[in-house]
Design a protein around this motif. Structure first.
Motif, PDB file in Angstrom:
ATOM      1  N   GLU A  74      64.257 -80.721 -24.921  1.00 37.69           N
ATOM      2  CA  GLU A  74      64.428 -79.962 -23.676  1.00 37.69           C
ATOM      3  C   GLU A  74      65.509 -78.899 -23.833  1.00 37.69           C
ATOM      4  OE1 GLU A  74      64.757 -82.085 -20.046  1.00 37.69           O
ATOM      5  OE2 GLU A  74      63.276 -83.595 -20.591  1.00 37.69           O
ATOM      6  N   GLN A  75      66.624 -79.269 -24.478  1.00 39.19           N
ATOM      7  CA  GLN A  75      67.697 -78.303 -24.700  1.00 39.19           C
ATOM      8  C   GLN A  75      67.237 -77.186 -25.633  1.00 39.19           C
ATOM      9  OE1 GLN A  75      67.851 -81.560 -24.827  1.00 39.19           O
ATOM     10  NE2 GLN A  75      69.876 -82.392 -24.292  1.00 39.19           N
ATOM     11  N   ALA A  76      66.483 -77.555 -26.688  1.00 38.78           N
ATOM     12  CA  ALA A  76      65.975 -76.548 -27.623  1.00 38.78           C
ATOM     13  C   ALA A  76      65.022 -75.592 -26.911  1.00 38.78           C
ATOM     14  CB  ALA A  76      65.270 -77.234 -28.789  1.00 38.78           C
ATOM     15  N   TYR A  77      64.176 -76.136 -26.049  1.00 42.79           N
ATOM     16  CA  TYR A  77      63.227 -75.322 -25.295  1.00 42.79           C
ATOM     17  C   TYR A  77      63.957 -74.363 -24.349  1.00 42.79           C
ATOM     18  CZ  TYR A  77      59.696 -74.222 -21.742  1.00 42.79           C
ATOM     19  OH  TYR A  77      58.869 -73.579 -20.859  1.00 42.79           O
ATOM     20  N   GLN A  78      64.952 -74.878 -23.634  1.00 41.84           N
ATOM     21  CA  GLN A  78      65.704 -74.052 -22.697  1.00 41.84           C
ATOM     22  C   GLN A  78      66.481 -72.950 -23.416  1.00 41.84           C
ATOM     23  OE1 GLN A  78      65.308 -74.143 -19.574  1.00 41.84           O
ATOM     24  NE2 GLN A  78      64.235 -76.094 -19.329  1.00 41.84           N
ATOM     25  N   ASP A  79      66.923 -73.223 -24.644  1.00 41.61           N
ATOM     26  CA  ASP A  79      67.619 -72.211 -25.436  1.00 41.61           C
ATOM     27  C   ASP A  79      66.650 -71.157 -25.971  1.00 41.61           C
ATOM     28  OD1 ASP A  79      70.143 -71.421 -27.115  1.00 41.61           O
ATOM     29  OD2 ASP A  79      68.525 -71.594 -28.593  1.00 41.61           O
ATOM     30  N   ILE A  85      61.438 -64.323 -23.634  1.00 34.86           N
ATOM     31  CA  ILE A  85      61.278 -63.400 -22.505  1.00 34.86           C
ATOM     32  C   ILE A  85      61.978 -62.078 -22.792  1.00 34.86           C
ATOM     33  CG2 ILE A  85      61.806 -63.077 -20.058  1.00 34.86           C
ATOM     34  CD1 ILE A  85      61.548 -66.115 -19.733  1.00 34.86           C
ATOM     35  N   LYS A  86      63.099 -62.154 -23.505  1.00 36.81           N
ATOM     36  CA  LYS A  86      63.856 -60.954 -23.856  1.00 36.81           C
ATOM     37  C   LYS A  86      63.039 -59.995 -24.710  1.00 36.81           C
ATOM     38  CE  LYS A  86      68.219 -59.524 -25.990  1.00 36.81           C
ATOM     39  NZ  LYS A  86      69.445 -59.988 -26.704  1.00 36.81           N
ATOM     40  N   HIS A  87      62.128 -60.533 -25.537  1.00 42.79           N
ATOM     41  CA  HIS A  87      61.281 -59.705 -26.399  1.00 42.79           C
ATOM     42  C   HIS A  87      60.077 -59.130 -25.652  1.00 42.79           C
ATOM     43  CE1 HIS A  87      63.549 -61.422 -29.774  1.00 42.79           C
ATOM     44  NE2 HIS A  87      63.068 -60.425 -30.480  1.00 42.79           N
ATOM     45  N   GLY A  88      59.955 -59.447 -24.382  1.00 36.79           N
ATOM     46  CA  GLY A  88      58.859 -58.895 -23.592  1.00 36.79           C
ATOM     47  C   GLY A  88      57.565 -59.673 -23.711  1.00 36.79           C
ATOM     48  N   TRP A  89      57.621 -60.853 -24.337  1.00 39.18           N
ATOM     49  CA  TRP A  89      56.417 -61.662 -24.480  1.00 39.18           C
ATOM     50  C   TRP A  89      56.196 -62.480 -23.215  1.00 39.18           C
ATOM     51  CZ3 TRP A  89      58.718 -63.336 -29.750  1.00 39.18           C
ATOM     52  CH2 TRP A  89      58.517 -62.309 -30.686  1.00 39.18           C
ATOM     53  N   VAL A 193      51.753 -62.640 -27.007  1.00 38.74           N
ATOM     54  CA  VAL A 193      52.711 -61.727 -27.637  1.00 38.74           C
ATOM     55  C   VAL A 193      52.158 -60.319 -27.797  1.00 38.74           C
ATOM     56  CG1 VAL A 193      53.862 -63.575 -28.890  1.00 38.74           C
ATOM     57  CG2 VAL A 193      51.937 -62.400 -29.947  1.00 38.74           C
ATOM     58  N   GLY A 194      50.919 -60.107 -27.375  1.00 39.18           N
ATOM     59  CA  GLY A 194      50.312 -58.781 -27.501  1.00 39.18           C
ATOM     60  C   GLY A 194      49.772 -58.326 -26.177  1.00 39.18           C
ATOM     61  N   LEU A 214      59.544 -66.557 -36.441  1.00 35.11           N
ATOM     62  CA  LEU A 214      60.100 -67.466 -37.448  1.00 35.11           C
ATOM     63  C   LEU A 214      61.623 -67.399 -37.467  1.00 35.11           C
ATOM     64  CD1 LEU A 214      57.617 -66.990 -40.441  1.00 35.11           C
ATOM     65  CD2 LEU A 214      57.806 -68.945 -38.897  1.00 35.11           C
ATOM     66  N   ALA A 215      62.169 -66.197 -37.273  1.00 35.33           N
ATOM     67  CA  ALA A 215      63.628 -66.053 -37.234  1.00 35.33           C
ATOM     68  C   ALA A 215      64.215 -66.770 -36.019  1.00 35.33           C
ATOM     69  CB  ALA A 215      63.998 -64.572 -37.210  1.00 35.33           C
ATOM     70  N   LEU A 216      63.552 -66.630 -34.867  1.00 35.23           N
ATOM     71  CA  LEU A 216      64.012 -67.311 -33.654  1.00 35.23           C
ATOM     72  C   LEU A 216      63.934 -68.827 -33.808  1.00 35.23           C
ATOM     73  CD1 LEU A 216      62.384 -65.072 -30.884  1.00 35.23           C
ATOM     74  CD2 LEU A 216      64.796 -65.162 -31.537  1.00 35.23           C
TER      75      LEU A 216
END
Length: 745
Positions: A74-79, A85-89, A193-194, A214-216
């Motif tokens: 849950e913590q990983a998901y919330q992070d 969302i910041k990437h516009g996806w 994502v598109g 993958l980086a995220l």
């Protein structure tokens, strides 16, 4: 003099036109593809169904699934979510507001929309009273409380409840989806994502998106090491395949070119030949690629991996000119090169007749590239641009082919024995082919495992897909409803999802309102009137339409199930059953209906194509032997028959031993083996064992070996199969081709 001038004009004109066309293509934009399925032949379905499947596939190509499991999920998901969302996806999240919006929309059509369960409950007053009492005890249900004011009959709440329950295996909690039916109860995040359809089709977009995700994920794992994160989606497969193909194209192409350059410098003891080899290869690749982008709307990146074979083929003619101009200056090989070019182009041209898009592209790329290589070679031959001044010692070293000929003699005997043994082996144990499309999957084992895991979470692994089409939307909806009823009659425990779940046909809506009114007339709703004395049924003003549904819910919901093609309306029905044999039997007599199993249908197409290709190969061999007979008569034709057939059989037999089974790309490589064999046979027949000829053919074989030997190490199964077969066949024809000289002076 005229020949020299003509070749110069032809070369300059060809390069100029090629550059102009390439610049125009680059300005207009070049479309590249990486998904292997797009390169395969179409299945034998009706065009509306093929179009619909392609459209739905494209719409889903930008969808990505990510799962989180572990103690800190849950913590990983919330992070992770804010960074997405910041990437516009666009993240698909449980949305109470959307559910309320859907409830407020459907409640205006109360009476027209009845679930099967609800229709049964209003059969008599007592049954409905029990149902009503049970539901009112659960008034905390948000759907019930949202719709009760406008529809106290509970028809709308029940309709939406049943509708939502059929759509997903996932449950909601604290604003996220999770899979309760799996032990680790992972959180599931679904992304689009598109947002722009054209962007989601680009290879660079896919690679960039995958690398960002993958980086995220890597950063998230570092912060939450106890959490396991899995990533899957069509876009992930495309990006992974594209990156692998790009790397192989660059690495194999560079390595094979460098090896060829080093070999040429070693043999000719001069840097001058490199200029002409680079010119030949560059001109060939330039023209091949230019023709490719002008003939086809989009280019598959695997074509360019196969296209690296042009490097090995393109230098052949130049090497023969270099060798004969250096070591046999008075010998002309123009006619020999032209005849070799015609036979090679004939072999590759057959690829254009295949139903495989990749092979059509390879045919155009290689044939046009070879033509460009031929122009440069003829220009070198006619203009006398080669002015190599080799010392007597160097010439003596290079012309000392005695040891090479001795090795070839021993190798030839060994090749005859090996090919003979493999013929016997092929008779005892016939070659086996595996036409399963799954064998051509180039994705990594990790990505395939993640895909299967997510399919099990979402409940997709047990689903069969049925496409239905009709001349109008209402006909389509009615056909869906009849088909679903037929399937559930034979498979009563099966869950079926379809467009008509969200939008019942006009006929069904009219039946529902009639049943609803009859229930009111039969005083079935006494329990409602006792609870709410002022309750009165008011019939909605109109039937529910597609336009009404799209206006409120948006196009995304409909796009997942519905496509139009010309004058046809096509929809997708998903059935929670993997018994395709029984499903096929149930729908067999239904018109404009097809059970769509893409993997199975493509495997059948590949099997049929392989059989068809076998006949094409026989036709190609007969045509080439006829050309050889016209030019060289019986002796050469008989020997050539043995060399070609023995090399093909041995190459396929050894490839079968290495791979375990053969596929269509092993058979396709036979076309190239034939082309190379004919080239060597022609040059040996024309120039025999002259030092210049032996050196040229040996250099040609070595350069081709560098190219095709590299492909044998490809991680793409289709390319690897091609490379293995051609490499073995190349070695055998190099050793066996000199047999055509036997018996001549």
């Amino acid at each position: 003099m005229q020949a020299k001038k003509g070749c110069t004009i032809l070369l300059v004109g060809q390069i100029t036109i090629t550059l102009i066309l390439l610049v125009i293509s680059l300005r207009q934009g070049i479309s590249l593809q990486a998904d292997m399925l797009t390169a395969l032949p179409e299945s034998n379905f009706d065009k509306p169904i093929l179009h619909a499947e392609k459209q739905l596939f494209n719409r889903a190509s930008s969808h990505v699934v990510i799962s989180f499991s572990g103690s800190d999920k849950e913590q990983a998901y919330q992070d992770f979510l804010p960074k997405i969302i910041k990437h516009g996806w666009q993240a698909q999240l449980p949305d109470t507001e959307k559910l309320n919006q859907l409830a407020n929309f459907y409640v205006d059509y109360a009476g027209y929309l009845l679930s099967e369960q609800y229709s049964t409950n209003i059969a008599d007053e007592q049954r409905f009273r029990q149902y009503f009492t049970a539901q009112m005890s659960q008034f905390s249900n948000p759907l019930l409380s949202q719709t009760f004011e406008k529809d106290p009959s509970l028809a709308t709440a029940n309709f939406i409840d049943e509708l939502i329950a059929k759509q997903s295996n996932l449950q909601t909690k604290n604003g996220y989806f999770f899979a309760d039916h799996v032990t680790e109860k992972p959180i599931v995040l679904m992304l689009d994502v598109g947002l722009k359809e054209e962007a989601s089709q680009g290879i660079n977009f896919a690679i960039s998106t995958r690398n960002t995700l993958l980086a995220l994920i890597a950063a998230n794992k570092q912060a939450f090491p106890e959490v396991a994160i899995e990533l899957s989606g069509i876009l992930m497969h495309s990006a992974e395949n594209a990156e692998q193909a790009k790397w192989e194209m660059s690495f194999f192409g560079t390595l094979s070119l460098m090896a060829t350059i080093l070999l040429v410098v070693f043999v000719f003891r001069s840097m001058t030949p490199l200029i002409w080899i680079v010119l030949t290869v560059s001109n060939a690749l330039l023209m091949g690629f230019t023709c490719l982008v002008w003939v086809f709307e989009s280019v598959h990146i695997i074509t360019l991996v196969f296209g690296t074979t042009l490097i090995g083929l393109g230098v052949d003619y130049c090497l023969h000119v270099l060798a004969h101009k250096t070591f046999a200056r008075k010998t002309s090989i123009t006619n020999t090169i032209l005849f070799a070019f015609l036979t090679t182009v004939l072999s590759y041209s057959l690829l254009f007749l295949t139903p495989l898009a990749i092979l059509k592209q390879v045919a155009v790329f290689v044939c046009s590239g070879l033509f460009a290589a031929l122009i440069v070679s003829l220009w070198l031959e006619k203009t006398g641009m080669l002015r190599l001044k080799m010392s007597g010692d160097d010439i003596a070293k290079v012309n000392s082919t005695k040891h090479l000929k001795a090795v070839m003699f021993i190798g030839r005997k060994l090749a005859v024995v090996i090919t003979g043994l493999l013929v016997i082996y092929s008779v005892v144990k016939p070659l086996s082919f595996d036409d399963s499309i799954a064998k051509l999957n180039a994705s990594s084992a990790e990505l395939v495992a993640a895909e299967q895991y997510h399919r099990s979470l979402l409940g997709f692994q047990d689903k069969s897909r049925i496409f239905v089409y009709a001349n109008s939307l209402q006909q389509l909806l009615e056909k869906e409803e009849r088909l679903a009823q037929k399937i559930q009659t034979h498979l009563p425990n099966t869950t079926i999802t379809k467009l008509s779940d969200w939008l019942p046909s006009a006929a069904t809506q009219k039946q529902n309102i009639t049943l609803f009114e009859q229930a009111h007339g039969n005083k079935v709703y006494l329990a409602v009137q006792e609870f709410l004395p002022e309750y009165r049924f008011n019939q909605p003003a109109k039937l529910l339409t597609l336009e009404d549904l799209v206006a409120v819910t948006g196009q995304q919901l409909v796009n997942a199930k519905y496509v139009t093609y010309q004058d046809f309306h096509v929809s997708l029905i998903e059935v929670n059953s993997t018994d395709t044999a029984q499903l096929g039997a149930i729908i067999d007599d239904s018109e404009n209906v097809a059970l769509f199993d893409k993997q199975r249908s493509l495997s059948k197409v590949l099997s049929s194509f392989r059989i068809e290709l076998s006949y094409w190969l026989v036709a190609a061999i007969v045509a080439i032997l006829a050309m050889l007979y016209i030019r060289f008569k019986w002796h050469t034709t008989v020997v050539a028959s043995y060399v070609i057939l023995a090399s093909l059989n041995a190459a396929l037999a050894l490839a079968c031993l290495i791979q375990g089974s053969l596929n269509v790309f092993n058979l396709l490589s036979a076309i190239l083996v034939i082309g190379l064999a004919v080239d060597y046979l022609i040059f040996y027949r024309e120039k025999e064992f002259s030092d210049a000829n032996v050196i040229a053919i040996s250099l040609s074989a070595a350069s081709s070996f560098f190219v095709f030997g590299m492909l044998a190490f490809s991680q793409t199964p289709a390319v690897q199969s091609f490379g293995i077969t051609v490499t073995i066949g190349l070695l055998l024809i190099y050793l066996l081709a000199p047999l055509v000289v036997k018996g001549r002076k």
